[in-house]
Design an enzyme around this catalytic site. Structure first.
Site, PDB file in Angstrom:
ATOM      1  N   ASP A  36      27.073 -37.917 -17.051  1.00 39.84           N
ATOM      2  CA  ASP A  36      27.097 -38.089 -15.600  1.00 39.84           C
ATOM      3  C   ASP A  36      27.184 -36.742 -14.884  1.00 39.84           C
ATOM      4  O   ASP A  36      27.825 -35.817 -15.377  1.00 39.84           O
ATOM      5  CB  ASP A  36      28.298 -38.957 -15.222  1.00 39.84           C
ATOM      6  N   ASN A  53      19.909 -47.693 -12.302  1.00 42.06           N
ATOM      7  CA  ASN A  53      19.192 -46.457 -11.962  1.00 42.06           C
ATOM      8  C   ASN A  53      17.718 -46.699 -11.673  1.00 42.06           C
ATOM      9  O   ASN A  53      17.060 -45.871 -11.031  1.00 42.06           O
ATOM     10  CB  ASN A  53      19.295 -45.442 -13.109  1.00 42.06           C
TER      11      ASN A  53
END
Length: 271
Positions: free
Chosen positions: A50, A98
């Site tokens: 991340d 995403n």
């Protein structure tokens, strides 16, 4: 002289501190690595990679450029893990959520995935270490060109049985469980499976990486402290470690600290 302010000034200061402390970090890293190698290293490590976009934003780059830095970092981290004795690494590369990102960013991401999976198929590092590369997730949601690149990497490394790199793409933990339940329901319907015999062992046969031990350690970068739908079925007893650096800035010393913390914890499995 251009004045550096706000986020960038903090970043410049952070980098300056790191440079000044580099010799100290190197010494500490060597000592820490020795201690880690004396203890039990997790067989399977999950990593939520991340912070690529925030890293890019702080440098004034486009989001996709942050993803490229992140892809470069993965190769190094895999090597560090293997050097320490980790057998399997599962990384969270692209979630199902995403896939709702802007089209241009997704196009760049898919370009990068195609490029990197093709590179993995021929990687000297991968073949020298005999690492089987696998992609897990709802792969049908990916462009055909990306799926072809994935197949190329999987075919090129399919004979390797001791070390694994699992790349979770178009992946969601809840979606994985739903997919497994659907397959089980189908097998019950056609008489291939007796519902009274379904247990955890049965369920493992239907999830994406049920052939591997559950991840004993899950690391998340960027300072966020949640799983974000990653490996939900497997993480019931995983140790979680959160580190406050963006993925492209993740260092070997951060990995060593994570594993050292894992070694210090008492894993009771509910007992």
């Amino acid at each position: 002289m251009k004045r550096v302010t706000g986020v960038n000034s903090r970043r410049v200061l952070r980098q300056a501190v790191r440079v000044s402390l580099k010799p100290v970090y190197k010494m500490y890293e060597r000592i820490l690595e020795e201690k880690v190698k004396e203890g039990r290293v997790p067989e399977h490590v999950g990593i939520i990679m991340d912070g690529n976009r925030r890293f890019a934003r702080e440098l004034g780059l486009e989001p996709w450029e942050g993803h490229r830095y992140g892809a470069d970092k993965l190769e190094d981290v895999l090597e560090w893990c293997l050097d320490l004795g980790v057998k399997a690494v599962t990384v969270y590369a692209l979630s199902t959520e995403n896939l709702n990102r802007p089209k241009e960013e997704l196009k760049r991401l898919f370009d990068l995935m195609e490029e990197r999976f093709k590179a993995l198929a021929e990687s000297e590092r991968i073949h020298r270490r005999k690492v089987a590369v696998r992609a897990v997730g709802r792969l049908h949601l990916l462009p055909t060109r990306v799926r072809r690149a994935i197949k190329k990497a999987e075919r090129a490394t399919k004979e390797y049985k001791d070390r694994f790199l699992n790349v979770a793409v178009a992946y969601g933990g809840r979606q994985e469980i739903i997919d497994a339940v659907r397959e089980i329901a189908h097998d019950v319907k056609v008489g291939r499976l007796d519902p009274d015999e379904i247990d955890e062992g049965t369920f493992r046969k239907y999830v994406y990486v049920g052939d591997l031990p559950d991840p004993e350690l899950i690391i998340r970068t960027s300072g966020e402290e949640r799983l974000s739908n990653f490996l939900l079925w497997y993480s019931a007893y995983s140790e979680l470690y959160f580190v406050d650096v963006y993925w492209p800035e993740f260092r070997k010393i951060d990995l060593l600290r994570a594993i050292r913390e894992f070694q210090k914890r008492e894993r009771r499995f509910g007992r």
